[in-house]
Design an enzyme around this catalytic site. Structure first.
Site, short mmCIF file in Angstrom:
data_model
loop_
_atom_site.label_atom_id
_atom_site.label_comp_id
_atom_site.label_asym_id
_atom_site.label_seq_id
_atom_site.Cartn_x
_atom_site.Cartn_y
_atom_site.Cartn_z
N GLU A 155 0.85 -1.19 0.00
CA GLU A 155 0.00 0.00 0.00
C GLU A 155 0.89 1.24 0.00
OE1 GLU A 155 -3.08 -0.06 2.94
OE2 GLU A 155 -3.54 -2.15 2.52
N PHE A 249 13.19 -3.70 5.77
CA PHE A 249 12.37 -4.36 6.80
C PHE A 249 13.15 -4.68 8.07
CE2 PHE A 249 8.12 -4.75 5.07
CZ PHE A 249 8.37 -4.22 3.83
N CYS A 260 -2.25 -7.31 5.71
CA CYS A 260 -1.58 -8.53 5.23
C CYS A 260 -0.75 -9.24 6.29
CB CYS A 260 -0.70 -8.19 4.03
SG CYS A 260 -1.68 -7.67 2.62
N ARG A 327 -6.40 -0.63 9.17
CA ARG A 327 -6.63 -2.02 9.54
C ARG A 327 -5.42 -2.56 10.32
NH1 ARG A 327 -8.35 -4.55 3.91
NH2 ARG A 327 -6.96 -2.89 3.21
C1 UDX Z 1 2.87 -6.02 2.62
C2 UDX Z 1 3.98 -6.57 1.68
O1 UDX Z 1 5.11 -5.69 1.73
C3 UDX Z 1 3.45 -6.72 0.26
O2 UDX Z 1 4.45 -7.34 -0.55
C4 UDX Z 1 2.21 -7.59 0.29
O3 UDX Z 1 1.65 -7.72 -1.00
C5 UDX Z 1 1.17 -7.01 1.24
O4 UDX Z 1 1.73 -6.86 2.54
P1 UDX Z 1 1.82 -3.61 3.14
O5 UDX Z 1 1.01 -4.30 4.18
O6 UDX Z 1 1.16 -2.65 2.21
O7 UDX Z 1 2.56 -4.69 2.19
O8 UDX Z 1 2.96 -2.78 3.89
P2 UDX Z 1 4.51 -2.91 4.21
O9 UDX Z 1 5.20 -1.74 3.64
O10 UDX Z 1 5.05 -4.23 3.88
O11 UDX Z 1 4.50 -2.72 5.79
C6 UDX Z 1 3.79 -3.59 6.65
C7 UDX Z 1 3.94 -3.19 8.09
O12 UDX Z 1 5.26 -3.42 8.56
C8 UDX Z 1 3.67 -1.70 8.37
O13 UDX Z 1 2.90 -1.58 9.55
C9 UDX Z 1 5.04 -1.10 8.56
O14 UDX Z 1 5.03 0.03 9.39
C10 UDX Z 1 5.77 -2.26 9.22
N1 UDX Z 1 7.22 -2.23 9.03
C11 UDX Z 1 7.75 -2.32 7.78
C12 UDX Z 1 8.06 -2.12 10.15
O15 UDX Z 1 7.59 -2.04 11.29
N2 UDX Z 1 9.40 -2.13 9.94
C13 UDX Z 1 9.97 -2.24 8.72
O16 UDX Z 1 11.20 -2.26 8.63
C14 UDX Z 1 9.11 -2.33 7.60
#
Ligand code: UDX
Length: 434
Positions: A155, A249, A260, A327
């Site tokens: 997203e 990440f 997700c 969400r």
């Molecule tokens: C994720 C996957 O990245 C994507 O490939 C899949 O299709 C759907 O799920 P999304 O949920 O949109 O995408 O967000 P993403 O950028 O992956 O972040 C997910 C969560 O992890 C967020 O709450 C973000 O704040 C958290 N996060 C991410 C961390 O806490 N630390 C990080 O280093 C990276």
């Protein structure tokens, strides 16, 4: 090529717009008539940078259409994508009733060969259930196949991820299906990984669960840093410089949310245990993530002693920046905990406030919505940061300090340099940093 998309949520709308953009003739179908009416005007029901422009452009070119008629939708596409939701059940397993409903809809209206492609994140062997459902509900003998083509879009970055993905995974059971999907994605110059269907389904679940594991791992290390006076940001930086680990990440903080990771970690744990396998690792990933809220609350209480009748501002409600999606957002849990302890809250987010108002309406006792980030901090005893929006990173902190009653920042996303903010006179509580 003629393509139909069933289910107009995040994945469905982006896939429809993306496939139209690369030249296909796409119809999106959903039972929600309000959503379909809005999409027909080129207005997306979800906030995603660039999506409205893409919808409008392709609607005008007549490459894209939306309908609530299952007959029109199923007759249209030779390739039919199932993009319906797969929410969590009480026990953490994936609820696949919407996927089953989509398969039944295809069976009811099928009028010739169709390649039915699952794009939603589903447990391994879902394709087999789709195939069985199709066979059970088919009224006449029609040729069809099922394939898997998981979507990896994030997203806030969904369009770029669709048009320039790191890889395209197609799980197929025949050369015909492989040919069709390769032709569909021909305009996109990304590597294509062709697998059997079960493998493709596992690739998607495993990718999401792995990224969530990386986040929980660094959060576990964050707690060790906090206990020993070390700095998790530097640990992550140095770890990430190892190409085998990678820097993505590894941002420690309040933990992962969204539609997700929380759902997929639980669902994959469930799948593994169903097969009698030891998937406890994923249970720990989930538990570490849940405990992030305790860590933040501990910081807040260390700063404020008691929360009763304290006036607290929250910056950031969405589960991550560049989306209005709340969400499974950490903000929901933090708000609940602060209210339970008698605190009073003023909330601000650049785009997610409307969604939060559906959970906590404007007249909700002890909650106020601020017009901007500075109004939010006026006369407050603490500022809690839960989403790393750029505007918060660039905020004028001297103004913030002047406005606050007591200059305390509890930062769940480590967006500031501790030395700098402390020098300005703030009491600053980051995650996993000295
Ligand atoms: C994720 C996957 O990245 C994507 O490939 C899949 O299709 C759907 O799920 P999304 O949920 O949109 O995408 O967000 P993403 O950028 O992956 O972040 C997910 C969560 O992890 C967020 O709450 C973000 O704040 C958290 N996060 C991410 C961390 O806490 N630390 C990080 O280093 C990276």
């Amino acid at each position: 090529m003629k393509v139909t998309i069933i289910g107009l949520g995040y994945v469905g709308i982006t896939t429809a717009a993306g496939l139209a953009e690369i030249g296909h003739n796409v119809i999106g179908y959903d039972i929600d008539s309000n959503k379909v009416e809005s999409l027909k005007k080129g207005i997306s029901p979800i906030y995603e940078p660039g999506l409205d422009e893409l919808l409008k452009k392709n609607l005008k070119k007549k490459k894209l259409g939306f309908t609530t008629s299952p007959e029109e939708a199923i007759h249209h596409g030779e390739i039919i994508f199932i993009c319906t939701g797969t929410p969590s059940r009480e026990d953490g397993s994936a609820d696949l009733t919407q996927v089953e409903g989509a398969a039944k809809t295809v069976a009811r209206h099928i009028n010739g060969y169709k390649l039915i492609v699952e794009k939603s994140t589903v447990p391994v062997k879902t394709a087999q259930w789709i195939e069985r459902t199709m066979k059970l509900y088919l009224k006449k003998k029609v040729d069809f196949e099922v394939a898997s083509n998981p979507e990896f879009l994030k997203e806030g970055d969904a369009i770029r991820d669709f048009l320039k993905p790191d890889r395209i995974v197609i799980g197929v059971g025949s050369k015909r299906a492989e040919r069709l999907l390769k032709e569909l994605y021909k305009p996109i110059r990304s590597p294509i990984v062709v697998t059997d269907i079960n493998t493709a389904e596992i690739i998607k679940h495993a990718s999401n669960a792995f990224l969530a594991t990386k986040i929980s791992f660094i959060n576990m290390i964050s707690d060790l840093c906090e206990a020993t006076g070390a700095d998790v940001e530097l640990v992550a930086k140095a770890m990430g410089m190892d190409k085998r680990i990678g820097k993505e990440f590894l941002r420690a903080g309040i933990g992962y949310g969204g539609s997700c990771f929380p759902k997929d970690v639980k669902a994959l744990y469930h799948v593994g245990t169903q097969y009698g396998l030891n998937f406890e690792l994923l249970k720990n990933v989930h538990e570490i993530n849940e405990a992030r809220i305790d860590v933040l609350m501990k910081h807040l209480k260390n700063a404020l002693w008691n929360l009763k009748d304290k006036n607290i501002a929250i910056w950031g409600l969405s589960f991550k920046p560049n989306t209005d999606d709340i969400r499974e957002a950490p903000s929901l849990k933090v708000i609940k905990r602060i209210l339970n302890e008698g605190g009073k809250l003023t909330l601000f987010d650049p785009v997610a406030m409307e969604n939060m108002k559906k959970v906590y309406p404007e007249k909700y006792p002890e909650i106020t919505y601020a017009k901007d980030m500075y109004e939010a901090v006026k006369d407050k005893e603490a500022l809690v940061i839960l989403t790393e929006w750029d505007i918060f990173k660039e905020a004028c902190l001297s103004k913030v300090k002047e406005l606050m009653l007591t200059p305390i920042i509890v930062d769940g996303r480590n967006i500031y340099k501790p030395k700098k903010v402390r020098k300005m006179g703030f009491e600053y509580y980051p995650m996993g940093r000295p």
